[in-house]
Enzyme design. Structure first.
Site, PDB file in Angstrom:
ATOM      1  N   LYS A  28       0.754  -1.208  -0.036  1.00  0.00           N
ATOM      2  CA  LYS A  28       0.004   0.005  -0.010  1.00  0.00           C
ATOM      3  C   LYS A  28       0.795   1.157  -0.158  1.00  0.00           C
ATOM      4  O   LYS A  28       2.151   1.163   0.317  1.00  0.00           O
ATOM      5  CB  LYS A  28      -0.878  -0.100   1.372  1.00  0.00           C
ATOM      6  CG  LYS A  28      -1.687  -1.250   1.319  1.00  0.00           C
ATOM      7  CD  LYS A  28      -2.893  -1.049   2.463  1.00  0.00           C
ATOM      8  CE  LYS A  28      -3.709  -2.190   2.516  1.00  0.00           C
ATOM      9  NZ  LYS A  28      -4.848  -2.072   3.418  1.00  0.00           N
ATOM     10  N   TYR A  30     -12.546  -3.637  -3.018  1.00  0.00           N
ATOM     11  CA  TYR A  30     -13.049  -3.367  -1.608  1.00  0.00           C
ATOM     12  C   TYR A  30     -14.589  -3.318  -1.235  1.00  0.00           C
ATOM     13  O   TYR A  30     -15.190  -2.511  -0.879  1.00  0.00           O
ATOM     14  CB  TYR A  30     -12.620  -1.959  -0.749  1.00  0.00           C
ATOM     15  CG  TYR A  30     -11.030  -2.186  -0.361  1.00  0.00           C
ATOM     16  CD1 TYR A  30     -10.623  -3.423   0.234  1.00  0.00           C
ATOM     17  CD2 TYR A  30     -10.178  -1.256  -0.494  1.00  0.00           C
ATOM     18  CE1 TYR A  30      -9.411  -3.573   0.709  1.00  0.00           C
ATOM     19  CE2 TYR A  30      -8.982  -1.300  -0.016  1.00  0.00           C
ATOM     20  CZ  TYR A  30      -8.563  -2.703   0.653  1.00  0.00           C
ATOM     21  OH  TYR A  30      -7.126  -2.533   1.157  1.00  0.00           O
ATOM     22  N   ASN A  47      -2.176   0.259   7.026  1.00  0.00           N
ATOM     23  CA  ASN A  47      -1.661  -0.940   7.417  1.00  0.00           C
ATOM     24  C   ASN A  47      -0.750  -1.670   6.387  1.00  0.00           C
ATOM     25  O   ASN A  47      -0.520  -3.072   6.659  1.00  0.00           O
ATOM     26  CB  ASN A  47      -2.662  -1.723   8.049  1.00  0.00           C
ATOM     27  CG  ASN A  47      -3.785  -2.000   7.043  1.00  0.00           C
ATOM     28  OD1 ASN A  47      -3.473  -1.912   5.719  1.00  0.00           O
ATOM     29  ND2 ASN A  47      -4.979  -2.472   7.402  1.00  0.00           N
ATOM     30  N   HIS A  69      -2.050  -5.579   1.845  1.00  0.00           N
ATOM     31  CA  HIS A  69      -3.425  -6.231   1.663  1.00  0.00           C
ATOM     32  C   HIS A  69      -2.788  -7.743   1.297  1.00  0.00           C
ATOM     33  O   HIS A  69      -1.761  -7.850   0.554  1.00  0.00           O
ATOM     34  CB  HIS A  69      -4.205  -5.774   0.495  1.00  0.00           C
ATOM     35  CG  HIS A  69      -5.047  -6.708   0.156  1.00  0.00           C
ATOM     36  ND1 HIS A  69      -6.151  -6.973   0.943  1.00  0.00           N
ATOM     37  CD2 HIS A  69      -5.079  -7.630  -0.926  1.00  0.00           C
ATOM     38  CE1 HIS A  69      -6.967  -7.947   0.095  1.00  0.00           C
ATOM     39  NE2 HIS A  69      -6.315  -8.519  -0.728  1.00  0.00           N
ATOM     40  N   GLU A  80      -8.786 -12.077  -6.870  1.00  0.00           N
ATOM     41  CA  GLU A  80      -8.052 -10.766  -6.941  1.00  0.00           C
ATOM     42  C   GLU A  80      -7.046 -11.002  -7.824  1.00  0.00           C
ATOM     43  O   GLU A  80      -6.561  -9.900  -8.420  1.00  0.00           O
ATOM     44  CB  GLU A  80      -7.379 -10.757  -5.461  1.00  0.00           C
ATOM     45  CG  GLU A  80      -8.625 -10.208  -4.500  1.00  0.00           C
ATOM     46  CD  GLU A  80      -8.284 -10.258  -2.977  1.00  0.00           C
ATOM     47  OE1 GLU A  80      -7.229 -10.659  -2.632  1.00  0.00           O
ATOM     48  OE2 GLU A  80      -9.342  -9.931  -2.222  1.00  0.00           O
TER      49      GLU A  80
END
Ligand code: ADP
Length: 143
Positions: free
Chosen positions: A14, A54, A117, A120, A131
């Protein structure tokens, strides 16, 4: 003896991971744990891919904030393969909230909060496959 399952997972590095210059460290941990890279690309996430990725969060009040964060810089998408990859990678990543993630997990070591965070990782075999298809075109995955 029960044979371990070879599984595949999408990992996204991220924007906070790139900003903190942790891409190498994250990939090193996955490779040292025995996972193999079979695809990698840097990309800006479109509104469309983010809404699909998401989909379970789009109705939440803080979705625009997550969208802003995930589009604040390009991300790095990595396809990983290995034994029991789904559960083992999620264990290495730690829980969503970095502030309660154990030291030694990626989020515990490098994450800041619930949103920033670091990575993913796919949460089931089925989602891993979906995905990988979403983030990689035919010909962008190898072996
Ligand atoms: P995970 O990434 O641990 O599988 P989710 O699928 O629930 O967690 O959420 C996807 C991402 O959305 C999280 O990794 C985080 O970046 C963001 N997010 C989830 N819940 C929150 C929250 N309560 N506040 C801010 N960001 C959140």
């Amino acid at each position: 003896m029960i044979r371990a399952l070879m599984e595949e997972s999408l990992v996204l590095l991220k924007p906070d991971c790139l900003e903190g210059r942790k891409c190498g460290e994250v990939l090193k941990r996955f490779e040292e744990a025995g996972f193999a890279v079979f695809g990698v690309k840097m990309m800006r996430l479109s509104d469309e891919i983010l809404r699909d990725h998401y989909a379970h969060l789009t109705e939440l009040p803080f979705f625009p904030e997550i969208q802003g964060f995930m589009q604040s810089s390009p991300v790095v998408a990595i396809a990983l393969r290995g034994e029991n990859a789904i559960v083992r990678i999620r264990e290495m990543v730690g829980p969503t909230d970095s502030t309660v993630a154990e030291k030694g997990t990626l989020r515990g070591d490098f994450g800041q909060d619930k949103m920033r965070n670091v990575v993913h990782a796919s949460d089931s075999i089925e989602n891993g496959q979906a995905e990988l298809k979403r983030f990689f075109a035919d010909g962008e995955l190898f072996g």
